[in-house]
Design a protein around this motif. Structure first.
Motif, PDB file in Angstrom:
ATOM      1  N   VAL A  69      75.962  32.101 101.886  1.00 19.50           N
ATOM      2  CA  VAL A  69      76.601  31.120 102.769  1.00 19.50           C
ATOM      3  C   VAL A  69      77.009  29.895 101.976  1.00 19.50           C
ATOM      4  O   VAL A  69      78.132  29.393 102.104  1.00 19.50           O
ATOM      5  CB  VAL A  69      75.662  30.739 103.936  1.00 19.50           C
ATOM      6  CG1 VAL A  69      76.176  29.520 104.681  1.00 19.50           C
ATOM      7  CG2 VAL A  69      75.500  31.916 104.880  1.00 19.50           C
ATOM      8  N   ARG A  70      76.134  29.419 101.135  1.00 20.21           N
ATOM      9  CA  ARG A  70      76.447  28.225 100.333  1.00 20.21           C
ATOM     10  C   ARG A  70      77.606  28.484  99.385  1.00 20.21           C
ATOM     11  O   ARG A  70      78.494  27.638  99.226  1.00 20.21           O
ATOM     12  CB  ARG A  70      75.207  27.788  99.567  1.00 20.21           C
ATOM     13  CG  ARG A  70      75.429  26.505  98.825  1.00 20.21           C
ATOM     14  CD  ARG A  70      74.181  25.976  98.225  1.00 20.21           C
ATOM     15  NE  ARG A  70      74.518  24.752  97.507  1.00 20.21           N
ATOM     16  CZ  ARG A  70      73.656  23.902  97.047  1.00 20.21           C
ATOM     17  NH1 ARG A  70      72.379  24.135  97.234  1.00 20.21           N
ATOM     18  NH2 ARG A  70      74.038  22.851  96.411  1.00 20.21           N
ATOM     19  N   GLU A  71      77.629  29.638  98.737  1.00 24.53           N
ATOM     20  CA  GLU A  71      78.693  29.957  97.798  1.00 24.53           C
ATOM     21  C   GLU A  71      80.052  30.106  98.474  1.00 24.53           C
ATOM     22  O   GLU A  71      81.083  29.830  97.870  1.00 24.53           O
ATOM     23  CB  GLU A  71      78.355  31.248  97.045  1.00 24.53           C
ATOM     24  CG  GLU A  71      77.220  31.098  96.055  1.00 24.53           C
ATOM     25  CD  GLU A  71      76.754  32.429  95.486  1.00 24.53           C
ATOM     26  OE1 GLU A  71      77.430  33.451  95.716  1.00 24.53           O
ATOM     27  OE2 GLU A  71      75.703  32.436  94.816  1.00 24.53           O
ATOM     28  N   HIS A  72      80.063  30.533  99.720  1.00 21.24           N
ATOM     29  CA  HIS A  72      81.322  30.782 100.417  1.00 21.24           C
ATOM     30  C   HIS A  72      81.710  29.671 101.392  1.00 21.24           C
ATOM     31  O   HIS A  72      82.728  29.781 102.073  1.00 21.24           O
ATOM     32  CB  HIS A  72      81.245  32.123 101.151  1.00 21.24           C
ATOM     33  CG  HIS A  72      81.120  33.281 100.223  1.00 21.24           C
ATOM     34  ND1 HIS A  72      79.905  33.838  99.890  1.00 21.24           N
ATOM     35  CD2 HIS A  72      82.049  33.970  99.521  1.00 21.24           C
ATOM     36  CE1 HIS A  72      80.087  34.825  99.034  1.00 21.24           C
ATOM     37  NE2 HIS A  72      81.387  34.930  98.796  1.00 21.24           N
ATOM     38  N   ALA A  73      80.925  28.623 101.440  1.00 24.40           N
ATOM     39  CA  ALA A  73      81.201  27.524 102.365  1.00 24.40           C
ATOM     40  C   ALA A  73      82.455  26.761 101.930  1.00 24.40           C
ATOM     41  O   ALA A  73      82.731  26.616 100.734  1.00 24.40           O
ATOM     42  CB  ALA A  73      80.008  26.576 102.422  1.00 24.40           C
ATOM     43  N   GLU A  74      83.185  26.293 102.912  1.00 22.13           N
ATOM     44  CA  GLU A  74      84.370  25.482 102.660  1.00 22.13           C
ATOM     45  C   GLU A  74      84.014  24.021 102.889  1.00 22.13           C
ATOM     46  O   GLU A  74      83.481  23.660 103.939  1.00 22.13           O
ATOM     47  CB  GLU A  74      85.487  25.885 103.618  1.00 22.13           C
ATOM     48  CG  GLU A  74      86.742  25.082 103.458  1.00 22.13           C
ATOM     49  CD  GLU A  74      87.804  25.474 104.481  1.00 22.13           C
ATOM     50  OE1 GLU A  74      88.764  24.722 104.625  1.00 22.13           O
ATOM     51  OE2 GLU A  74      87.648  26.522 105.149  1.00 22.13           O
ATOM     52  N   ARG A  75      84.318  23.171 101.915  1.00 26.76           N
ATOM     53  CA  ARG A  75      84.037  21.743 102.051  1.00 26.76           C
ATOM     54  C   ARG A  75      85.085  21.128 102.970  1.00 26.76           C
ATOM     55  O   ARG A  75      86.286  21.240 102.727  1.00 26.76           O
ATOM     56  CB  ARG A  75      84.086  21.046 100.697  1.00 26.76           C
ATOM     57  CG  ARG A  75      83.838  19.540 100.815  1.00 26.76           C
ATOM     58  CD  ARG A  75      83.902  18.840  99.515  1.00 26.76           C
ATOM     59  NE  ARG A  75      82.684  19.142  98.780  1.00 26.76           N
ATOM     60  CZ  ARG A  75      82.420  18.665  97.576  1.00 26.76           C
ATOM     61  NH1 ARG A  75      83.282  17.896  96.963  1.00 26.76           N
ATOM     62  NH2 ARG A  75      81.292  18.984  96.980  1.00 26.76           N
ATOM     63  N   LEU A  76      84.631  20.485 104.014  1.00 27.37           N
ATOM     64  CA  LEU A  76      85.536  19.849 104.961  1.00 27.37           C
ATOM     65  C   LEU A  76      85.794  18.391 104.625  1.00 27.37           C
ATOM     66  O   LEU A  76      86.890  17.883 104.845  1.00 27.37           O
ATOM     67  CB  LEU A  76      84.977  19.960 106.380  1.00 27.37           C
ATOM     68  CG  LEU A  76      84.735  21.382 106.898  1.00 27.37           C
ATOM     69  CD1 LEU A  76      84.105  21.343 108.275  1.00 27.37           C
ATOM     70  CD2 LEU A  76      86.025  22.178 106.897  1.00 27.37           C
ATOM     71  N   TYR A  77      84.774  17.711 104.104  1.00 26.26           N
ATOM     72  CA  TYR A  77      84.887  16.298 103.758  1.00 26.26           C
ATOM     73  C   TYR A  77      84.195  16.047 102.433  1.00 26.26           C
ATOM     74  O   TYR A  77      83.173  16.646 102.131  1.00 26.26           O
ATOM     75  CB  TYR A  77      84.236  15.420 104.843  1.00 26.26           C
ATOM     76  CG  TYR A  77      84.894  15.573 106.187  1.00 26.26           C
ATOM     77  CD1 TYR A  77      86.064  14.887 106.495  1.00 26.26           C
ATOM     78  CD2 TYR A  77      84.356  16.421 107.149  1.00 26.26           C
ATOM     79  CE1 TYR A  77      86.680  15.035 107.717  1.00 26.26           C
ATOM     80  CE2 TYR A  77      84.960  16.579 108.384  1.00 26.26           C
ATOM     81  CZ  TYR A  77      86.130  15.888 108.660  1.00 26.26           C
ATOM     82  OH  TYR A  77      86.727  16.044 109.869  1.00 26.26           O
ATOM     83  N   SER A  78      84.729  15.121 101.673  1.00 27.29           N
ATOM     84  CA  SER A  78      84.105  14.757 100.396  1.00 27.29           C
ATOM     85  C   SER A  78      82.845  13.932 100.664  1.00 27.29           C
ATOM     86  O   SER A  78      82.708  13.324 101.740  1.00 27.29           O
ATOM     87  CB  SER A  78      85.077  13.950  99.541  1.00 27.29           C
ATOM     88  OG  SER A  78      85.237  12.648 100.097  1.00 27.29           O
ATOM     89  N   PRO A  79      81.951  13.875  99.699  1.00 30.76           N
ATOM     90  CA  PRO A  79      80.763  13.023  99.871  1.00 30.76           C
ATOM     91  C   PRO A  79      81.138  11.562 100.157  1.00 30.76           C
ATOM     92  O   PRO A  79      80.469  10.892 100.948  1.00 30.76           O
ATOM     93  CB  PRO A  79      80.028  13.154  98.540  1.00 30.76           C
ATOM     94  CG  PRO A  79      80.442  14.499  98.026  1.00 30.76           C
ATOM     95  CD  PRO A  79      81.885  14.659  98.458  1.00 30.76           C
TER      96      PRO A  79
END
Length: 73
Positions: free
Chosen positions: A11-21
């Motif tokens: 799940v972590r490897e395939h997650a899409e980042r929606l917002y930057s930190p």
């Protein structure tokens, strides 16, 4: 339901980042400013949901510079 370590990693490897930190930090700053403006003289009770909300609550609470009470569910 038991989740395996492999499933968590997948799940972590395939997650899409929606917002930057940085975007998340700015949003938390805005939330803290809004909350402070509304509640800074009321000694509110802040409730956080354990596990899912703990890290977020820590980031938010560190920006609230007024008396409050904290508990968890």
């Amino acid at each position: 339901m038991t989740v395996t370590l492999e499933e968590i990693r997948s799940v972590r490897e395939h997650a899409e980042r929606l917002y930057s930190p940085q975007e998340v930090e700015r949003a938390i700053d805005r939330m803290a400013a809004d909350i402070t403006a509304r509640l800074n003289s009321s000694n509110p009770l802040v409730l956080t949901v354990l596990n899912g909300g703990v890290i977020f609550a820590g980031h938010l609470l560190s920006r609230l510079d007024f008396p409050l009470e904290l508990d968890s569910l």
